[in-house]
Design an enzyme around this catalytic site. Structure first.
Site, short mmCIF file in Angstrom:
data_model
loop_
_atom_site.label_atom_id
_atom_site.label_comp_id
_atom_site.label_asym_id
_atom_site.label_seq_id
_atom_site.Cartn_x
_atom_site.Cartn_y
_atom_site.Cartn_z
NE ARG A 247 -4.22 -1.47 -0.09
CZ ARG A 247 -4.28 -2.51 -0.90
NH1 ARG A 247 -3.24 -2.81 -1.67
NH2 ARG A 247 -5.38 -3.26 -0.96
CD GLU A 276 -2.70 3.39 -5.61
OE1 GLU A 276 -3.56 2.49 -5.77
OE2 GLU A 276 -1.60 3.21 -5.06
CG HIS A 295 -2.72 -0.48 -7.00
ND1 HIS A 295 -3.19 0.10 -5.84
CD2 HIS A 295 -2.61 -1.81 -6.72
CE1 HIS A 295 -3.37 -0.83 -4.91
NE2 HIS A 295 -3.03 -2.00 -5.42
#
Length: 338
Positions: A247, A276, A295
């Site tokens: 993360r 993000e 991601h």
């Protein structure tokens, strides 16, 4: 007819009655093979199929069992929801207040992403060590320049923070390149195959100076947020490569930017960032020794991942309807599997 036989028949009858009351919603794009498997293990249940884009709040609210990461706001403390089987290993989107009621069990897809994310990290590291990202930039400018020294792929000391399925998958790949692997977990346990040393998070800072490659595969928890900051990057070797596929908020992004620009570490490979998505104006985009992917190391980009997820989901539905112990049950206090 004996009492035991009558009791056995009653249990089976009661189970069938219970099963007929279950509504199963899946938004995971299952193949016909897995749809048939799900049908077999949930005989008597009503199965609804939808997509992530088309699923409605009404469908979510009706379901007793959900397979897949439906929008958290649609759940809204649903009284009907008994089992939420995520298609992700990360659980943080569902850990907030007013999402799941006390009766709901949440299980994750831990174990499904080791191959995909491990291979992504491996490829990213190889690219960085041989400066392929730099030469790709040069190619886009038609620039025939020599970018100087590179790093060796073999014989590295690798520190992996978050030694779950993904970490172990990556560790095995690195052992194939004669690496020395140090793992970090929340709790001390036996050192798994493919790992040379095992430590706990409290020892992170003293281990950082030893590593040529530092990998974060940490989830989003109160304990892990910002765990890689200015002090941690200063403790790393100047030729260290930092990778993050856990993360983004495990990292202080500004501290990482400073460390890269000042040459305190060699480079970073990031599949996750904080914030993000990474804003277009963020300086991290233009740092030469940073490699960024949006991601995408997990998800369903590697087709086998979808089969791994479906395997876990079908097995957990079978176990739930049979009253057996479930796989990968999430602890709501920690966000990790119990």
């Amino acid at each position: 007819m004996s009492y035991d036989i009558i009791k056995s028949l009653k249990i089976k009858q009661d189970r069938r009655i219970i099963m007929t009351k279950k509504k199963i919603l899946t938004v995971v794009p299952m193949s016909d093979t897995y749809k048939e498997k799900l049908k077999e293990v949930s005989e008597g249940c009503e199965i609804m199929y939808s997509t992530y884009e088309d699923v409605s709040r009404e469908m979510v609210q009706e379901a007793n069992i959900i397979i897949g990461n439906v929008p958290a706001w649609m759940i809204g403390m649903s009284k009907n929801l008994e089992l939420l089987q995520l298609n992700s290993s990360g659980t943080d989107a569902y850990m907030g207040v007013n999402i799941l009621n006390d009766r709901t069990i949440m299980t994750s897809a831990t174990g499904a992403y080791g191959k995909a994310v491990g291979e992504h990290l491996f490829a990213m590291l190889m690219s960085i060590q041989k400066k392929l990202h730099v030469y790709r930039d040069n190619q886009n400018r038609c620039d025939w320049s020599d970018e100087g020294q590179v790093l060796s792929l073999t014989g590295n000391t690798v520190l992996i923070a978050g030694l779950g399925n993904i970490g172990l998958s990556f560790a095995k790949m690195m052992k194939g390149l004669d690496s020395y692997v140090i793992g970090i977990k929340r709790r001390k346990s036996e050192c798994p195959e493919g790992v040379d040393e095992l430590h706990t998070m409290e020892e992170l800072d003293e281990l950082l100076p030893k590593a040529d490659v530092v990998v974060s595969i940490l989830p989003n928890t109160p304990v892990t947020r910002g765990i890689f900051g200015e002090d941690q990057f200063k403790k790393m070797k100047k030729n260290a490569v930092f990778l993050n596929a856990g993360r983004g908020n495990a990292v202080d992004t500004e501290a990482l930017c400073n460390a890269l620009i000042r040459g305190e570490i060699y480079a970073a490979g990031l599949d996750v960032t904080d914030p993000e998505p990474l804003p277009q104006e963020h300086r991290l985009w233009n740092i030469k020794n940073a490699v960024i992917t949006p991601h995408i190391s997990g998800d369903f980009h590697l087709p086998q991942t979808l089969d791994f997820i479906a395997d876990i989901a079908v097995e957990n539905v079978r176990r739930y309807l049979s009253g057996e112990e479930l796989l990968h049950v999430v602890d709501f206090q920690t966000g990790y599997c119990k």
